[in-house]
Scaffold this motif. Structure first.
Motif, short mmCIF file in Angstrom:
data_model
loop_
_atom_site.label_atom_id
_atom_site.label_comp_id
_atom_site.label_asym_id
_atom_site.label_seq_id
_atom_site.Cartn_x
_atom_site.Cartn_y
_atom_site.Cartn_z
N PHE A 1 127.36 24.24 62.09
CA PHE A 1 128.45 25.29 62.78
C PHE A 1 129.87 25.89 62.25
O PHE A 1 130.30 24.97 62.30
CB PHE A 1 128.55 25.97 64.27
N ARG A 2 130.08 27.31 61.89
CA ARG A 2 131.25 27.39 61.47
C ARG A 2 131.77 28.97 62.32
O ARG A 2 131.45 29.31 63.21
CB ARG A 2 131.44 27.54 59.59
N GLU A 3 132.83 30.23 61.63
CA GLU A 3 133.32 30.71 62.70
C GLU A 3 132.07 31.92 61.96
O GLU A 3 132.31 32.70 62.69
CB GLU A 3 134.83 30.91 61.86
N ASN A 4 131.84 31.62 60.59
CA ASN A 4 131.56 32.35 60.30
C ASN A 4 129.48 32.79 60.47
O ASN A 4 128.49 33.50 59.73
CB ASN A 4 131.63 33.57 59.25
N THR A 5 128.83 31.74 61.48
CA THR A 5 127.92 31.54 61.95
C THR A 5 127.05 32.93 63.01
O THR A 5 128.39 33.01 63.55
CB THR A 5 127.68 29.78 62.20
N PRO A 6 126.13 32.95 62.29
CA PRO A 6 126.07 34.48 63.39
C PRO A 6 125.96 33.62 64.78
O PRO A 6 125.83 32.92 65.76
CB PRO A 6 124.08 34.58 63.33
N ARG A 7 125.94 34.82 65.47
CA ARG A 7 127.11 34.72 67.46
C ARG A 7 125.92 34.13 67.96
O ARG A 7 125.94 33.20 68.90
CB ARG A 7 127.74 35.37 67.55
N SER A 8 124.53 34.90 68.25
CA SER A 8 123.34 34.45 68.58
C SER A 8 122.98 33.35 68.18
O SER A 8 122.45 32.30 69.30
CB SER A 8 121.99 35.19 68.09
N LEU A 9 123.14 32.73 67.23
CA LEU A 9 123.03 30.64 67.21
C LEU A 9 123.62 29.87 67.89
O LEU A 9 123.01 28.55 68.41
CB LEU A 9 122.81 30.54 65.68
N PHE A 10 124.44 30.40 67.94
CA PHE A 10 125.51 29.73 68.86
C PHE A 10 125.01 29.49 70.65
O PHE A 10 125.46 28.37 71.07
CB PHE A 10 127.33 30.20 69.53
N GLN A 11 123.98 30.37 71.22
CA GLN A 11 123.49 30.07 71.83
C GLN A 11 122.19 29.95 72.05
O GLN A 11 121.52 29.23 72.78
CB GLN A 11 123.22 31.81 72.97
N VAL A 12 121.47 30.40 70.96
CA VAL A 12 120.12 30.20 70.98
C VAL A 12 119.50 27.84 70.61
O VAL A 12 119.02 27.40 70.72
CB VAL A 12 119.00 30.59 69.99
N VAL A 13 120.82 27.35 69.16
CA VAL A 13 120.78 27.12 68.94
C VAL A 13 121.60 25.21 69.52
O VAL A 13 120.68 23.91 69.68
CB VAL A 13 121.34 26.44 66.90
N LEU A 14 122.74 25.78 70.10
CA LEU A 14 123.60 25.30 70.34
C LEU A 14 123.69 24.98 71.61
O LEU A 14 124.27 23.42 72.01
CB LEU A 14 124.84 25.37 69.49
N GLU A 15 123.24 25.56 72.49
CA GLU A 15 123.60 25.15 73.86
C GLU A 15 122.60 24.48 74.05
O GLU A 15 122.68 23.70 75.37
CB GLU A 15 123.25 26.85 74.90
N PRO A 16 121.07 24.33 73.56
CA PRO A 16 120.94 23.42 73.77
C PRO A 16 120.30 22.13 73.52
O PRO A 16 119.44 21.14 73.99
CB PRO A 16 119.03 23.97 73.42
N LEU A 17 121.78 21.82 73.02
CA LEU A 17 121.92 20.53 72.57
C LEU A 17 121.64 19.91 74.23
O LEU A 17 122.33 18.67 73.99
CB LEU A 17 123.20 20.37 71.52
N TYR A 18 122.77 20.33 75.65
CA TYR A 18 122.76 19.48 76.64
C TYR A 18 120.80 19.41 76.78
O TYR A 18 120.90 18.53 77.09
CB TYR A 18 122.97 20.69 77.98
N VAL A 19 119.99 19.06 76.26
CA VAL A 19 119.11 19.15 76.42
C VAL A 19 118.18 18.09 75.97
O VAL A 19 117.14 16.96 75.82
CB VAL A 19 117.67 20.67 75.92
N VAL A 20 118.61 17.31 74.75
CA VAL A 20 118.35 16.27 73.28
C VAL A 20 118.59 15.20 74.20
O VAL A 20 117.57 14.71 74.24
CB VAL A 20 119.85 16.98 72.89
N PRO A 21 119.31 15.04 75.70
CA PRO A 21 119.93 13.69 76.03
C PRO A 21 118.31 13.31 76.98
O PRO A 21 118.10 12.61 76.98
CB PRO A 21 120.79 13.31 76.92
N LEU A 22 117.66 14.36 77.09
CA LEU A 22 116.39 14.15 77.91
C LEU A 22 115.02 14.46 77.38
O LEU A 22 114.56 13.86 77.57
CB LEU A 22 116.54 15.98 79.20
N ALA A 23 115.80 15.04 76.75
CA ALA A 23 114.14 15.06 75.83
C ALA A 23 114.12 13.46 74.90
O ALA A 23 112.98 12.90 74.62
CB ALA A 23 114.15 16.14 74.67
N ALA A 24 115.37 13.04 74.50
CA ALA A 24 115.63 11.57 73.73
C ALA A 24 114.57 10.11 75.49
O ALA A 24 114.12 9.59 74.59
CB ALA A 24 117.09 11.25 73.45
N ALA A 25 114.91 10.79 76.32
CA ALA A 25 115.38 9.79 77.31
C ALA A 25 113.06 8.91 77.98
O ALA A 25 112.77 8.39 77.93
CB ALA A 25 115.48 10.15 78.68
N VAL A 26 113.04 11.10 77.87
CA VAL A 26 111.35 10.97 78.07
C VAL A 26 110.53 10.45 76.87
O VAL A 26 109.88 9.76 77.26
CB VAL A 26 111.13 12.41 78.80
#
Length: 429
Positions: A397-422
């Motif tokens: 992710f950089r400054e010129n990354t499309p703003r929608s990707l910050f929401q669609v791709v970056l925010e699910p990073l919170y779900v990665v620990p749960l997915a890894a534990a499952v």
């Protein structure tokens, strides 16, 4: 030539037929014979006065600038197109030199014009990515692309822009802590729904306030539809939050969520007054909710873990939240500078923020391995994979990354620990 006559006076400046002679003026002695100049010897026409190097440079510069401007104006008048100044300065320099030595200027070549036209044609052939300001498809799209763009626009409108995507991603840390503390037997959905409802209410209220500030800059239809969705979500989330908090039947539950709401209210007031600490404060609020919500409904759930295991989980959740918040601040650098909010990206710059995040993730991984060795804990490659995902997002992710990707791709990073534990519990039975 006019500048030369003004500088040298009413003397003969013609040097025609003296090919190879020096440009430095020479003077004649009392006998009428040419004398040696100040800088080098040689013959010269009678009547020349000494001219120092500074006057010669001023003479050369004046003729150079004048002829350059004349060429530039002539080109604009005949062509009507823009030509870089550097491409007309070289002919001007050549013309000024020929005027000084008294030679006729040769015909100007068209090479620089040919190079300029070729450059313009290459720029016209290069495709330019232009932002699309509507979520709907274009008339030139094919049927499959038309359907895909339409579906993606509805996905952004219903889930992402309505804060549901972020809220449920953030609330997924609650079942992750429950699984780490006691396995599937301690899984209770009441704290999850309470945390998700609180997040939806807080984010919806914040988005409503922002939309009212910039409503005049957006389309009335889109802004009105989004405002209607956010108002309904705010009302539904408040009802769901009240129901799930009341289902806890304990003052601990009320105290935990009221305390978290108080931290959010304090954050809104202190955000302009805590330079470089915005992401750290938000990350601590995320850690508080991830552990306080399950502990409020099941008071003894954290007692099943040792101090080293608990510290490892706290460090993991803090690293994820700190990474997400700083990358989102990298997206919001212009807005933060305009609002006088000093964050790591707006204060240190995007490259320095990336280096800070990578160092934090590396140190967190080293501490994770050290705790596993010293406290005889499982090595947990799945948690190390979560740190690796944080590093990949930091680099991608950089400054010129499309703003929608910050929401669609970056925010699910919170779900990665749960997915890894499952995934780990499924593979290990």
């Amino acid at each position: 030539a006019i500048l030369a006559r003004a500088r040298l006076g009413a003397v003969d400046c013609s040097m025609g037929g003296t090919e190879g002679s020096s440009l430095i003026p020479q003077v004649a002695d009392s006998d009428g014979l040419p004398a040696v100049t100040r800088e080098e010897g040689g013959a010269g026409p009678p009547g020349w006065k000494p001219l120092c190097r500074g006057r010669l440079l001023r003479l050369l510069g004046g003729a150079y600038v004048g002829t350059s401007i004349a060429d530039f104006q002539q080109y604009l008048a005949h062509r009507g197109q823009f030509l870089p100044v550097a491409s007309v300065c070289a002919p001007g320099l050549a013309r000024s030199g020929h005027q000084l030595v008294g030679r006729p200027r040769p015909a100007m070549t068209k090479c620089h014009l040919v190079r300029h036209h070729a450059r313009v044609q290459r720029q016209q052939r290069t495709p330019t990515l232009r932002p699309r300001y509507s979520d709907g498809p274009s008339q030139t799209d094919g049927p499959l692309r038309w359907a895909a763009v339409l579906a993606y626009g509805r996905f952004l409108e219903v889930l992402v822009h309505s804060t549901l995507w972020m809220s449920f991603s953030l609330a997924s840390l609650v079942p992750f802590v429950q699984l780490e503390c006691g396995g599937p037997c301690n899984l209770d959905m009441r704290p999850f729904w309470a945390a998700a409802s609180e997040s939806i209410a807080v984010y919806s209220f914040d988005h409503l306030r922002d939309l009212k500030k910039v409503a005049h800059l957006r389309g009335e239809d889109t802004a009105g539809r989004r405002l209607s969705i956010l108002h309904r979500l705010l009302a539904a989330s408040l009802v769901s939050f009240a129901v799930n908090v009341a289902a806890g039947r304990s003052l601990r539950v009320v105290a935990a969520f009221v305390g978290h709401l108080g931290l959010c209210a304090v954050y809104a007031k202190l955000k302009p007054r805590m330079p470089y600490l915005k992401a750290a404060y938000v990350s601590l609020c995320v850690v508080f909710m991830a552990f306080a919500a399950p502990a409020a409904y099941a008071p003894g759930i954290l007692a099943t873990m040792g101090a080293a295991s608990l510290a490892r989980l706290v460090l993991l959740i803090f690293c994820i939240a700190f990474t997400v918040e700083n990358l989102q601040d990298m997206r919001d650098i212009p807005e933060d500078k305009e609002a006088c909010v000093v964050t790591l990206p707006s204060g240190l710059g995007a490259p320095a923020t990336t280096r800070v995040l990578l160092v934090l993730q590396l140190v967190s991984g080293i501490i994770h391995c050290t705790l596993a060795k010293t406290a005889a804990l499982p090595f947990r490659l799945d948690l190390l994979a979560v740190y690796a995902c944080c590093g990949v997002c930091t680099v991608a992710f950089r400054e010129n990354t499309p703003r929608s990707l910050f929401q669609v791709v970056l925010e699910p990073l919170y779900v990665v620990p749960l997915a890894a534990a499952v995934l780990r519990s499924t593979l290990l039975g």
